[in-house]
Motif scaffolding. Structure first.
Motif, PDB file in Angstrom:
ATOM      1  N   LEU A  52       0.849  -1.200   0.000  1.00  0.00           N
ATOM      2  CA  LEU A  52       0.000   0.000   0.000  1.00  0.00           C
ATOM      3  C   LEU A  52       0.876   1.238   0.000  1.00  0.00           C
ATOM      4  O   LEU A  52       0.647   2.202  -0.735  1.00  0.00           O
ATOM      5  CB  LEU A  52      -0.907   0.006   1.238  1.00  0.00           C
ATOM      6  CG  LEU A  52      -1.862  -1.165   1.350  1.00  0.00           C
ATOM      7  CD1 LEU A  52      -1.403  -2.131   2.415  1.00  0.00           C
ATOM      8  CD2 LEU A  52      -3.249  -0.693   1.648  1.00  0.00           C
ATOM      9  N   ALA A  53       1.901   1.198   0.846  1.00  0.00           N
ATOM     10  CA  ALA A  53       2.826   2.325   0.943  1.00  0.00           C
ATOM     11  C   ALA A  53       3.631   2.474  -0.340  1.00  0.00           C
ATOM     12  O   ALA A  53       3.908   3.592  -0.784  1.00  0.00           O
ATOM     13  CB  ALA A  53       3.757   2.129   2.135  1.00  0.00           C
ATOM     14  N   ALA A  56       1.564   4.166  -2.871  1.00  0.00           N
ATOM     15  CA  ALA A  56       1.366   5.551  -2.434  1.00  0.00           C
ATOM     16  C   ALA A  56       2.609   6.388  -2.727  1.00  0.00           C
ATOM     17  O   ALA A  56       2.520   7.497  -3.272  1.00  0.00           O
ATOM     18  CB  ALA A  56       1.043   5.593  -0.939  1.00  0.00           C
ATOM     19  N   ALA A  57       3.776   5.853  -2.393  1.00  0.00           N
ATOM     20  CA  ALA A  57       5.019   6.595  -2.597  1.00  0.00           C
ATOM     21  C   ALA A  57       5.255   6.837  -4.087  1.00  0.00           C
ATOM     22  O   ALA A  57       5.714   7.914  -4.494  1.00  0.00           O
ATOM     23  CB  ALA A  57       6.196   5.834  -1.985  1.00  0.00           C
ATOM     24  N   ILE A  59       2.995   7.184  -6.386  1.00  0.00           N
ATOM     25  CA  ILE A  59       2.087   8.249  -6.835  1.00  0.00           C
ATOM     26  C   ILE A  59       2.609   9.619  -6.364  1.00  0.00           C
ATOM     27  O   ILE A  59       2.626  10.584  -7.125  1.00  0.00           O
ATOM     28  CB  ILE A  59       0.653   7.995  -6.327  1.00  0.00           C
ATOM     29  CG1 ILE A  59       0.106   6.698  -6.943  1.00  0.00           C
ATOM     30  CG2 ILE A  59      -0.264   9.178  -6.659  1.00  0.00           C
ATOM     31  CD1 ILE A  59      -1.185   6.205  -6.302  1.00  0.00           C
ATOM     32  N   GLY A  60       3.052   9.677  -5.106  1.00  0.00           N
ATOM     33  CA  GLY A  60       3.603  10.931  -4.583  1.00  0.00           C
ATOM     34  C   GLY A  60       4.785  11.397  -5.425  1.00  0.00           C
ATOM     35  O   GLY A  60       4.885  12.565  -5.801  1.00  0.00           O
ATOM     36  N   ALA A  61       5.677  10.462  -5.739  1.00  0.00           N
ATOM     37  CA  ALA A  61       6.853  10.806  -6.540  1.00  0.00           C
ATOM     38  C   ALA A  61       6.442  11.218  -7.950  1.00  0.00           C
ATOM     39  O   ALA A  61       6.987  12.168  -8.516  1.00  0.00           O
ATOM     40  CB  ALA A  61       7.813   9.618  -6.585  1.00  0.00           C
ATOM     41  N   GLU A  82      -6.163  -0.334  -3.861  1.00  0.00           N
ATOM     42  CA  GLU A  82      -6.791   0.905  -3.396  1.00  0.00           C
ATOM     43  C   GLU A  82      -6.116   2.114  -4.042  1.00  0.00           C
ATOM     44  O   GLU A  82      -6.777   3.013  -4.576  1.00  0.00           O
ATOM     45  CB  GLU A  82      -6.675   0.995  -1.869  1.00  0.00           C
ATOM     46  CG  GLU A  82      -7.272   2.272  -1.301  1.00  0.00           C
ATOM     47  CD  GLU A  82      -6.828   2.568   0.118  1.00  0.00           C
ATOM     48  OE1 GLU A  82      -5.698   2.202   0.475  1.00  0.00           O
ATOM     49  OE2 GLU A  82      -7.620   3.172   0.854  1.00  0.00           O
ATOM     50  N   ASN A  83      -4.793   2.107  -4.004  1.00  0.00           N
ATOM     51  CA  ASN A  83      -4.073   3.266  -4.532  1.00  0.00           C
ATOM     52  C   ASN A  83      -3.965   3.247  -6.048  1.00  0.00           C
ATOM     53  O   ASN A  83      -3.750   4.301  -6.662  1.00  0.00           O
ATOM     54  CB  ASN A  83      -2.691   3.383  -3.872  1.00  0.00           C
ATOM     55  CG  ASN A  83      -2.808   3.914  -2.457  1.00  0.00           C
ATOM     56  OD1 ASN A  83      -3.773   4.619  -2.128  1.00  0.00           O
ATOM     57  ND2 ASN A  83      -1.865   3.573  -1.607  1.00  0.00           N
ATOM     58  N   TYR A  86      -6.815   5.124  -6.933  1.00  0.00           N
ATOM     59  CA  TYR A  86      -6.520   6.542  -6.685  1.00  0.00           C
ATOM     60  C   TYR A  86      -5.721   7.132  -7.851  1.00  0.00           C
ATOM     61  O   TYR A  86      -5.991   8.246  -8.309  1.00  0.00           O
ATOM     62  CB  TYR A  86      -5.738   6.687  -5.373  1.00  0.00           C
ATOM     63  CG  TYR A  86      -5.372   8.119  -5.041  1.00  0.00           C
ATOM     64  CD1 TYR A  86      -6.239   8.922  -4.306  1.00  0.00           C
ATOM     65  CD2 TYR A  86      -4.175   8.676  -5.479  1.00  0.00           C
ATOM     66  CE1 TYR A  86      -5.909  10.242  -4.016  1.00  0.00           C
ATOM     67  CE2 TYR A  86      -3.835   9.988  -5.199  1.00  0.00           C
ATOM     68  CZ  TYR A  86      -4.709  10.770  -4.465  1.00  0.00           C
ATOM     69  OH  TYR A  86      -4.392  12.070  -4.180  1.00  0.00           O
TER      70      TYR A  86
END
Lengths: 360, 262
Positions: A52-53, A56-57, A59-61, A82-83, A86
């Motif tokens: 999950l992380a 997420a990371a 996408i953030g990057a 989930e992400n 997103y």
């Protein structure tokens, strides 16, 4: 070179400079290669606490304008869902490599499967559309990884490389090509809103730091990027565009090979089962066996089936219980025969010859 | 102190309930941002899901409103990819400590250079007031109708144990102290965690005999004790009133950090 290493090399050649991941068999060599290579290329490798992380990371990057990727296998892919949704909703360009293994659950970690083909299309909640590529060789692990980054940027969508244990762990000779110039996402035009799309349905991209103060949210949002969650029209307009921007470009996106288009019996394959079909055609020097090999399965290129005007039957060997077979069935009038194989091994030529003779 | 340059005025009216403490926390954070003199195009606000996490939507900068509990993982990607950015995370107790608990401890362990402001209202506010990992034992919520029976997390202690470089705790009453603490956090390399005990009159207060906003703020204020005083009383063996929590700067240290500006 090993397939997983070739995938990492493809990512580097494509300009990927961020990898966030969590180790899982049989995808780990992708992460290991990135851990070795990225720091020297001025990039960042980070081993996150879970999938999950990782997603997420990534996408953030990606929102900082850096080409970003993760690699995983079935169970980890499920955790990323989930992400991934997103990323689809926020139109984040990024690449997810799934080196598939046998499932469900922990299943067969060290054996090959193609069991996540529908998960990569429908795994997250809600309606959306994505792009998925299916390599059948080590060379294609390289080439299609490069292509995945280009498609992700072109359509601002999470793009999947749906590999499997066979191509991930296979060793073959690879030509490391310098990819053609990296095409970054189209910049957001002056005066345009951050989620305002042109005719092709794909908005320009204003990554963080570009001075546009973009608000990114997974909530249903308007073209400014602001939440607009109760207006049925706002939701319809946004979600319909997310799907249409991919589905309406299916001819532009499509990537497949046609062999013996006049044939009456046609194999439809993606990934490693295509290699067995090639072997059968070569062994029998039989040009009456047609072969449609999909290098890209989503969006599904149904028009490719029209390349076989004389087809009387389509045969579909897959390393699952028949996940893509219905996608073919719904587009043709001829019988479509599913040739499922699970357990971790590829179909043998003899198995396909038996099927061929039974259905000719 | 309000920082009007940082507000998205076109997003008003906001969604917060009357009497909510989140506006105060946003004000204090933006006051600290102004004090830092950060540029808009080098500053990214990140959040997860919940009342607290709507905050970046009201701030005029690049902002990432993500999935429930995952804000710190998204923020890690932003900061590691572009260390020159200033990254601020808004989160709530449910977002951070429950679904995001694993990301929380690992972000603290990595000591990623960012500022995390947690609006702890002891409840899942946005979903209607269910018990969270910080709901005090005995408190009434929609999922603890007979009183919460589980121990509550001390988020600041958790951040300290997990390795964050700067940890402070204040309340929505202590606006000057809070502003200063956030500014110190922004100046400190590594992860800065600022827990803010704040009121949720709508979903917490009215079920727990704190029917007015002022009653709830007063409750929080009167149960806060400066950490120095707490330590002195403890050393002297003097009794600490029930329900007391410490406020102040709980840790400032210089452990190795990740994503520090190049």
């Amino acid at each position: 070179m090993q397939g997983n290493t070739a995938c990492a090399e493809g990512a580097l050649a494509a300009g990927c400079r961020f990898f966030g991941g969590y180790p899982i068999t049989p995808s780990t060599e992708v992460a290991e290669a990135m851990a070795r290579r990225l720091p020297k290329a001025g990039g960042v490798f980070i081993s996150m606490e879970d999938e999950l992380a990782s997603m997420a990371a990534v996408i953030g990057a990606a929102w900082t304008g850096v080409r970003s990727m993760t690699a995983t296998s079935g169970p980890g892919f499920s955790l990323m869902m989930e992400n991934i949704g997103y990323a689809a909703m926020t139109e984040t360009p990024c690449v997810v490599v799934n080196v598939q293994r046998g499932g469900p659950s922990t299943g067969q970690p060290t054996r090959a499967a193609q069991g996540d083909m529908l998960q990569c299309r429908f795994g997250s909640h809600g309606d959306y559309s994505t792009i998925a590529l299916t390599p059948n060789s080590v060379q294609e692990m390289f080439d299609l990884t490069v292509k995945a980054f280009d498609l992700a940027d072109r359509f601002r969508v999470p793009t999947f490389l749906m590999a499997d244990e066979i191509v991930g762990h296979m060793r073959e000779r690879v030509t490391i090509r310098d990819p053609a110039a990296i095409v970054p996402p189209r910049p957001l035009a002056e005066g345009s809103l951050p989620f305002e799309a042109g005719e092709d349905g794909v908005p320009g991209f204003a990554p963080f730091g570009s001075g546009r103060s973009v608000h990114v949210t997974g909530l249903t949002h308007n073209e400014r990027g602001y939440p607009d969650t109760t207006d049925p029209e706002a939701h319809d307009k946004l979600v319909r565009r997310l799907i249409t921007k991919i589905e309406s470009a299916r001819r532009e996106i499509a990537d497949y090979e046609v062999k013996n288009p006049d044939a009456e019996t046609v194999f439809v394959t993606y990934g490693p089962p295509s290699r067995t079909v090639e072997q059968v055609i070569q062994d029998r020097s039989d040009d009456s066996i047609g072969h449609l090999r999909l290098r890209l399965v989503w969006p599904f290129p149904e028009f490719a089936l029209e390349e076989f005007p004389n087809a009387k039957v389509f045969l579909m060997p897959e390393l699952n219980m028949g996940q893509m077979v219905r996608e073919v069935q719904r587009h043709v009038d001829q019988p479509v025969v599913s040739l499922p194989k699970i357990g971790g091994e590829l179909h043998t030529p003899a198995e396909l010859v038996r099927a061929l003779e039974a259905h000719r | 102190m309000i920082a009007p340059d940082w507000f998205r005025e076109d997003r008003l009216p906001h969604i917060y309930c009357t009497g909510c403490g989140n506006g105060t926390v946003i004000n204090c954070t933006l006051a600290a941002v102004e004090e830092m003199g950060w540029k808009r195009d080098e500053t990214v606000f990140v959040s997860g899901i919940g009342c607290s996490s709507r905050a970046p939507g009201y701030i005029l900068a690049d902002s990432l409103h993500t999935t429930h509990g995952r804000a710190l993982a998204f923020a890690t990607g932003v900061k590691m990819a572009r260390p020159e950015f200033n990254v601020v995370v808004f989160t709530g107790d449910g977002d951070l400590a429950a679904i995001g608990g694993n990301h929380f401890i690992h972000a603290c362990r990595r000591n990623v250079d960012m500022t995390v402001v947690c609006m702890n209202n002891h409840i899942y506010g946005m979903t209607g007031g269910q018990g969270s990992p910080t709901t005090p034992p005995g408190a009434i919520s929609s999922t603890t109708p007979y009183g919460a029976s589980e121990p509550a997390f001390d988020l600041a202690e958790l951040a300290i144990a997990a390795g964050a470089n700067h940890v402070a705790r204040w309340t929505s009453y202590h606006v000057k102290e809070l502003t200063k603490a956030v500014a110190v956090g922004m100046q400190t390399p590594g992860l800065s965690f600022i827990e803010v005990r704040t009121q949720c009159p709508t979903n917490y207060g009215r079920h727990n005999k704190l029917r007015t906003v002022s009653a709830m703020v007063e409750y929080i204020r009167s149960h806060a004790m400066l950490v120095e005083k707490y330590n002195r009383l403890t050393a002297e063996g003097k009794p600490i009133p029930e329900g007391t929590f410490t406020v102040g700067e709980l840790v400032r240290r210089n452990r190795p950090a990740m994503g520090v500006r190049r």
